[in-house]
Scaffold this active site. Structure first.
Site, PDB file in Angstrom:
ATOM      1  N   GLU A 168      -2.931  65.600  -4.194  1.00  0.00           N
ATOM      2  CA  GLU A 168      -2.280  65.938  -5.457  1.00  0.00           C
ATOM      3  C   GLU A 168      -2.213  67.463  -5.604  1.00  0.00           C
ATOM      4  OE1 GLU A 168      -4.118  63.998  -8.708  1.00  0.00           O
ATOM      5  OE2 GLU A 168      -2.539  64.569 -10.133  1.00  0.00           O
ATOM      6  N   ARG A 205     -16.616  56.322   3.524  1.00  0.00           N
ATOM      7  CA  ARG A 205     -16.900  54.916   3.232  1.00  0.00           C
ATOM      8  C   ARG A 205     -16.173  53.972   4.173  1.00  0.00           C
ATOM      9  NH1 ARG A 205     -16.889  57.899  -1.187  1.00  0.00           N
ATOM     10  NH2 ARG A 205     -14.668  57.590  -1.519  1.00  0.00           N
TER      11      ARG A 205
HETATM   12  P1  AMP Z   1      -5.624  58.080  -1.180  1.00  0.00           P
HETATM   13  O1  AMP Z   1      -5.339  58.932   0.010  1.00  0.00           O
HETATM   14  O2  AMP Z   1      -5.129  58.696  -2.461  1.00  0.00           O
HETATM   15  O3  AMP Z   1      -5.129  56.659  -0.987  1.00  0.00           O
HETATM   16  O4  AMP Z   1      -7.192  58.026  -1.362  1.00  0.00           O
HETATM   17  C1  AMP Z   1      -7.957  57.136  -0.636  1.00  0.00           C
HETATM   18  C2  AMP Z   1      -9.246  57.734  -0.179  1.00  0.00           C
HETATM   19  O5  AMP Z   1      -9.881  58.486  -1.197  1.00  0.00           O
HETATM   20  C3  AMP Z   1     -10.215  56.651   0.225  1.00  0.00           C
HETATM   21  O6  AMP Z   1     -10.931  57.090   1.375  1.00  0.00           O
HETATM   22  C4  AMP Z   1     -11.121  56.497  -0.981  1.00  0.00           C
HETATM   23  O7  AMP Z   1     -12.459  56.317  -0.589  1.00  0.00           O
HETATM   24  C5  AMP Z   1     -10.971  57.778  -1.756  1.00  0.00           C
HETATM   25  N1  AMP Z   1     -10.631  57.570  -3.176  1.00  0.00           N
HETATM   26  C6  AMP Z   1      -9.485  57.958  -3.783  1.00  0.00           C
HETATM   27  N2  AMP Z   1      -9.501  57.682  -5.085  1.00  0.00           N
HETATM   28  C7  AMP Z   1     -10.675  57.059  -5.334  1.00  0.00           C
HETATM   29  C8  AMP Z   1     -11.295  56.501  -6.512  1.00  0.00           C
HETATM   30  N3  AMP Z   1     -10.678  56.531  -7.704  1.00  0.00           N
HETATM   31  N4  AMP Z   1     -12.514  55.940  -6.386  1.00  0.00           N
HETATM   32  C9  AMP Z   1     -13.142  55.913  -5.184  1.00  0.00           C
HETATM   33  N5  AMP Z   1     -12.622  56.425  -4.039  1.00  0.00           N
HETATM   34  C10 AMP Z   1     -11.413  57.004  -4.114  1.00  0.00           C
END
Ligand code: AMP
Length: 176
Positions: free
Chosen positions: A101, A64
């Site tokens: 995680e 995205r």
């Molecule tokens: P993070 O590395 O945990 O910050 O996760 C961010 C990435 O995972 C981004 O590219 C988001 O598109 C996707 N992502 C993580 N959690 C969600 C969520 N709850 N809803 C939508 N996309 C998420």
């Protein structure tokens, strides 16, 4: 820096429970990108603080981040570089592993995507734990680029992703 809330885009971001697995609430931005007005507002909002920051490249994370990143690059009149999941980019790549995680993941960038001194704005749809964005910053810096800032449509505040990006200029449109 913590900036703004663009409330008008909130109705275009919908929660989907138990996707992609039980217990996860996924924030779906497809209604936003379907709406010309909301999409415009989001892209304008993403780049607005960085309009005079000397950005010469936008980087976006698969998948995205490609949508918002490419539009942000066009808005800033600079080029776009994709940060991709392993094995997708055809030329020589630099890789960066990061912890999830459970387990780990990697992102890759073409070796010639970033040159020393490039001023890069990082764009993604959402910051959750911040691991993806932190790895992306590492990847760009490993090729000699400077991170001008990191900009996201949605921030899941409770997950504290900002802590992973200490020292970066962070901009988010909507805190959920
Ligand atoms: P993070 O590395 O945990 O910050 O996760 C961010 C990435 O995972 C981004 O590219 C988001 O598109 C996707 N992502 C993580 N959690 C969600 C969520 N709850 N809803 C939508 N996309 C998420």
């Amino acid at each position: 820096m913590k900036t703004s809330t663009v409330k008008s885009i909130r109705p275009y971001i919908r929660p989907i429970l138990d996707f992609p697995k039980p217990g996860i609430q996924f924030w779906d931005i497809t209604p936003l990108v379907k709406s010309p007005a909301a999409l415009h507002e989001a892209v304008d909002g993403l780049v607005e603080p960085f309009a005079d920051a000397g950005v010469n490249l936008v980087a976006g994370m698969e998948a995205r981040g490609f949508i918002f990143g490419a539009l942000a690059a066009a808005k800033l009149n600079v080029g776009f570089i994709p940060l991709r999941k392993p094995g997708k980019l055809p030329y020589d790549v630099q890789s960066q592993r990061y912890d999830l995680e459970y387990g780990s993941a990697s992102l890759e960038v073409h070796l010639d995507a970033v040159e020393r001194g490039d001023r890069v704005l990082l764009v993604d749809d959402l910051i959750a734990t911040g691991g993806t964005a932190a790895a992306s910053c590492e990847l760009i810096r490993s090729l000699g680029g400077d991170i001008v800032g990191c900009t996201f449509v949605v921030e899941l505040e409770a997950l504290g992703g900002r802590a992973q990006l200490a020292g970066e200029r962070i901009h988010t449109l909507l805190e959920l």
